[in-house]
Design a protein around this motif. Structure first.
Motif, PDB file in Angstrom:
ATOM      1  N   TYR A  75       2.407   6.322  -8.926  1.00 37.94           N
ATOM      2  CA  TYR A  75       1.765   6.534  -7.852  1.00 37.94           C
ATOM      3  C   TYR A  75       2.326   6.828  -6.415  1.00 37.94           C
ATOM      4  O   TYR A  75       1.910   6.689  -5.532  1.00 37.94           O
ATOM      5  CB  TYR A  75       0.998   5.063  -7.741  1.00 37.94           C
ATOM      6  CG  TYR A  75       1.429   3.956  -7.822  1.00 37.94           C
ATOM      7  CD1 TYR A  75       2.566   3.357  -7.365  1.00 37.94           C
ATOM      8  CD2 TYR A  75       0.897   2.847  -8.881  1.00 37.94           C
ATOM      9  CE1 TYR A  75       3.192   2.225  -7.737  1.00 37.94           C
ATOM     10  CE2 TYR A  75       1.382   1.907  -9.289  1.00 37.94           C
ATOM     11  CZ  TYR A  75       2.510   1.420  -8.755  1.00 37.94           C
ATOM     12  OH  TYR A  75       2.956   0.039  -8.754  1.00 37.94           O
ATOM     13  N   TYR A  76       3.705   7.127  -6.847  1.00 39.40           N
ATOM     14  CA  TYR A  76       4.528   7.329  -5.357  1.00 39.40           C
ATOM     15  C   TYR A  76       4.412   8.839  -5.100  1.00 39.40           C
ATOM     16  O   TYR A  76       4.928   9.643  -6.144  1.00 39.40           O
ATOM     17  CB  TYR A  76       5.992   6.637  -5.456  1.00 39.40           C
ATOM     18  CG  TYR A  76       5.898   5.260  -5.579  1.00 39.40           C
ATOM     19  CD1 TYR A  76       5.596   4.587  -4.472  1.00 39.40           C
ATOM     20  CD2 TYR A  76       6.551   4.786  -6.758  1.00 39.40           C
ATOM     21  CE1 TYR A  76       5.615   3.221  -4.430  1.00 39.40           C
ATOM     22  CE2 TYR A  76       6.714   3.108  -6.813  1.00 39.40           C
ATOM     23  CZ  TYR A  76       5.917   2.580  -5.610  1.00 39.40           C
ATOM     24  OH  TYR A  76       6.158   1.147  -5.535  1.00 39.40           O
ATOM     25  N   ARG A  77       4.450   9.178  -3.713  1.00 41.85           N
ATOM     26  CA  ARG A  77       4.388  10.691  -3.586  1.00 41.85           C
ATOM     27  C   ARG A  77       5.727  11.296  -3.568  1.00 41.85           C
ATOM     28  O   ARG A  77       6.443  11.074  -2.711  1.00 41.85           O
ATOM     29  CB  ARG A  77       3.736  10.877  -2.289  1.00 41.85           C
ATOM     30  CG  ARG A  77       2.206  10.586  -2.432  1.00 41.85           C
ATOM     31  CD  ARG A  77       1.537  10.977  -1.182  1.00 41.85           C
ATOM     32  NE  ARG A  77       1.231  12.257  -0.731  1.00 41.85           N
ATOM     33  CZ  ARG A  77       0.576  12.586   0.091  1.00 41.85           C
ATOM     34  NH1 ARG A  77      -0.105  12.085   1.051  1.00 41.85           N
ATOM     35  NH2 ARG A  77       0.524  14.208   0.416  1.00 41.85           N
ATOM     36  N   TRP A  79       6.791   7.395 -12.489  1.00 40.47           N
ATOM     37  CA  TRP A  79       6.922   6.755 -11.004  1.00 40.47           C
ATOM     38  C   TRP A  79       6.227   7.646 -10.022  1.00 40.47           C
ATOM     39  O   TRP A  79       5.612   7.169  -9.284  1.00 40.47           O
ATOM     40  CB  TRP A  79       8.466   6.565 -10.760  1.00 40.47           C
ATOM     41  CG  TRP A  79       9.264   5.621 -11.297  1.00 40.47           C
ATOM     42  CD1 TRP A  79      10.022   5.739 -12.385  1.00 40.47           C
ATOM     43  CD2 TRP A  79       9.017   3.974 -11.066  1.00 40.47           C
ATOM     44  NE1 TRP A  79      10.411   4.430 -12.996  1.00 40.47           N
ATOM     45  CE2 TRP A  79      10.077   3.464 -11.989  1.00 40.47           C
ATOM     46  CE3 TRP A  79       8.532   3.216 -10.125  1.00 40.47           C
ATOM     47  CZ2 TRP A  79      10.239   2.083 -12.121  1.00 40.47           C
ATOM     48  CZ3 TRP A  79       8.751   2.050 -10.264  1.00 40.47           C
ATOM     49  CH2 TRP A  79       9.610   1.591 -10.991  1.00 40.47           C
ATOM     50  N   TYR A  80       6.494   9.099 -10.115  1.00 37.54           N
ATOM     51  CA  TYR A  80       6.136   9.977  -9.031  1.00 37.54           C
ATOM     52  C   TYR A  80       4.794  10.617  -9.534  1.00 37.54           C
ATOM     53  O   TYR A  80       4.697  11.368 -10.559  1.00 37.54           O
ATOM     54  CB  TYR A  80       7.190  10.803  -8.613  1.00 37.54           C
ATOM     55  CG  TYR A  80       8.263   9.908  -8.068  1.00 37.54           C
ATOM     56  CD1 TYR A  80       8.323   9.023  -7.213  1.00 37.54           C
ATOM     57  CD2 TYR A  80       9.502  10.182  -8.785  1.00 37.54           C
ATOM     58  CE1 TYR A  80       9.283   8.257  -6.706  1.00 37.54           C
ATOM     59  CE2 TYR A  80      10.563   9.183  -8.336  1.00 37.54           C
ATOM     60  CZ  TYR A  80      10.427   8.203  -7.407  1.00 37.54           C
ATOM     61  OH  TYR A  80      11.540   7.454  -6.919  1.00 37.54           O
ATOM     62  N   CYS A  81       3.815  11.057  -8.603  1.00 41.39           N
ATOM     63  CA  CYS A  81       2.607  11.459  -8.949  1.00 41.39           C
ATOM     64  C   CYS A  81       2.587  12.895  -8.225  1.00 41.39           C
ATOM     65  O   CYS A  81       1.633  13.530  -8.422  1.00 41.39           O
ATOM     66  CB  CYS A  81       1.269  10.844  -8.438  1.00 41.39           C
ATOM     67  SG  CYS A  81       1.467  10.609  -6.702  1.00 41.39           S
ATOM     68  N   GLY A 117       0.051  14.516  -4.672  1.00 42.25           N
ATOM     69  CA  GLY A 117      -0.565  13.621  -5.648  1.00 42.25           C
ATOM     70  C   GLY A 117      -1.610  14.184  -6.728  1.00 42.25           C
ATOM     71  O   GLY A 117      -2.679  14.094  -7.397  1.00 42.25           O
ATOM     72  N   LEU A 138      -2.616  -0.252  -8.780  1.00 41.79           N
ATOM     73  CA  LEU A 138      -2.017   0.721  -7.790  1.00 41.79           C
ATOM     74  C   LEU A 138      -1.176  -0.485  -6.905  1.00 41.79           C
ATOM     75  O   LEU A 138      -1.565  -1.617  -7.056  1.00 41.79           O
ATOM     76  CB  LEU A 138      -3.001   1.211  -6.781  1.00 41.79           C
ATOM     77  CG  LEU A 138      -3.853   2.751  -7.632  1.00 41.79           C
ATOM     78  CD1 LEU A 138      -4.869   2.978  -7.012  1.00 41.79           C
ATOM     79  CD2 LEU A 138      -2.886   3.614  -8.242  1.00 41.79           C
ATOM     80  N   CYS A 139      -0.606   0.223  -5.818  1.00 44.56           N
ATOM     81  CA  CYS A 139       0.127  -0.853  -4.909  1.00 44.56           C
ATOM     82  C   CYS A 139       0.051  -0.585  -3.591  1.00 44.56           C
ATOM     83  O   CYS A 139      -0.259   0.830  -3.258  1.00 44.56           O
ATOM     84  CB  CYS A 139       1.642  -1.016  -5.589  1.00 44.56           C
ATOM     85  SG  CYS A 139       2.639   0.141  -4.794  1.00 44.56           S
ATOM     86  N   CYS A 187       1.822   2.949  -2.355  1.00 45.56           N
ATOM     87  CA  CYS A 187       1.384   4.347  -2.607  1.00 45.56           C
ATOM     88  C   CYS A 187       0.373   4.736  -1.575  1.00 45.56           C
ATOM     89  O   CYS A 187       0.032   3.835  -0.840  1.00 45.56           O
ATOM     90  CB  CYS A 187       0.812   4.213  -3.920  1.00 45.56           C
ATOM     91  SG  CYS A 187      -0.552   3.366  -4.362  1.00 45.56           S
ATOM     92  N   ASP A 188      -0.118   5.885  -1.577  1.00 51.91           N
ATOM     93  CA  ASP A 188      -0.932   6.370  -0.673  1.00 51.91           C
ATOM     94  C   ASP A 188      -2.393   6.128  -1.097  1.00 51.91           C
ATOM     95  O   ASP A 188      -2.999   6.865  -2.114  1.00 51.91           O
ATOM     96  CB  ASP A 188      -0.749   8.018  -0.529  1.00 51.91           C
ATOM     97  CG  ASP A 188      -1.413   8.485   0.725  1.00 51.91           C
ATOM     98  OD1 ASP A 188      -2.676   7.799   1.107  1.00 51.91           O
ATOM     99  OD2 ASP A 188      -0.959   9.650   1.279  1.00 51.91           O
ATOM    100  N   GLU A 200       5.770  -5.757  -2.386  1.00 50.29           N
ATOM    101  CA  GLU A 200       4.485  -5.061  -2.352  1.00 50.29           C
ATOM    102  C   GLU A 200       3.473  -5.769  -2.883  1.00 50.29           C
ATOM    103  O   GLU A 200       3.613  -6.657  -3.617  1.00 50.29           O
ATOM    104  CB  GLU A 200       4.529  -3.684  -3.215  1.00 50.29           C
ATOM    105  CG  GLU A 200       5.603  -2.592  -2.922  1.00 50.29           C
ATOM    106  CD  GLU A 200       5.579  -1.451  -3.764  1.00 50.29           C
ATOM    107  OE1 GLU A 200       5.971  -0.287  -2.924  1.00 50.29           O
ATOM    108  OE2 GLU A 200       5.534  -1.719  -4.777  1.00 50.29           O
TER     109      GLU A 200
END
Length: 220
Positions: free
Chosen positions: A136-138, A149-151, A155, A179-180, A183-184, A210
């Motif tokens: 969920y991290y951009r 880790w990265y979407c 996104g 989610l956390c 994230c966006d 977080e």
């Protein structure tokens, strides 16, 4: 305050954790024993998977079809199988797909394991329960490990998720995603809306670094 804590963790805890996770480790959660290779997300050191597991303990699973999408080492999948669910565990990472089968055998359960980028390699069918701990991290992932880790910069993972998801659900499917606060959330919500879904917050947990949230994904 949380920014200060994150900084202190980055210079003290993170180097030790990175060194520890550089080899395959055994992780135990109650009666579940998992092998977690360094290329695979470790469920013991990050809150999200265990939070979702505790929420699933409220959900009847016996006899239901269950999917852990992006299963990693398979903590949720193994738990669901122990509860009598008919379980599919999928991941895009070949190292995860390999360890999922071994972890199923080690825990005496049966899993259907699929090597798939989201739903690309799935046969037709619908699931009663879907559990997602997404990247969920951009940022654009640069390796199979980083895909946990990265979407993507915009996104892209979520855009594809909400485009494909409906084809694997029925009217009574229960879809849960963690989610956390890092994230966006607005971006993810926008992708959900574009796919005809809404995110309903069902649980929030405050953390030192977080906050984490569990959402139920529902059709709009």
């Amino acid at each position: 305050m949380k920014s200060l804590v994150k900084y202190l963790v980055s210079i003290t805890v993170k180097p030790v954790l990175v060194k520890y996770l550089s080899g395959t480790r055994t992780y135990r959660y109650r009666n579940i024993v998992l092998q977690v290779p360094p290329e695979v997300f470790h469920p013991g050191f990050f809150t999200s998977t265990r939070m979702l597991l505790r929420y699933l303990q409220r959900t009847p699973l016996k006899g239901r079809s269950f999917l852990e999408l992006g299963a990693g080492s398979g903590l949720l999948a193994v738990y669901a199988a122990q509860q009598g669910a008919v379980v599919t565990a999928s991941d895009i990472n070949p190292a995860s797909v390999e360890i999922l089968s071994g972890n199923a055998r080690q825990n005496g359960v049966s899993l259907r394991v699929l090597h798939s980028d989201l739903f690309d390699a799935f046969p037709a069918g619908a699931f009663d329960v879907v559990a997602i701990n997404p990247p969920y991290y951009r940022r654009q992932p640069a390796s199979p490990k980083e895909q946990a880790w990265y979407c993507g910069a915009e996104g892209e993972y979520f855009q594809r998720l909400f485009t494909q998801l409906r084809g694997f659900l029925h009217a009574d499917s229960d879809v849960l995603m963690v989610l956390c606060s890092g994230c966006d959330l607005a971006m993810i919500g926008a992708h959900a809306a574009a796919g005809g879904f809404v995110l309903q917050l069902v649980q929030r947990r405050q953390g030192i670094l977080e906050d984490h949230f569990i959402y139920r994904i529902e059709t709009a």
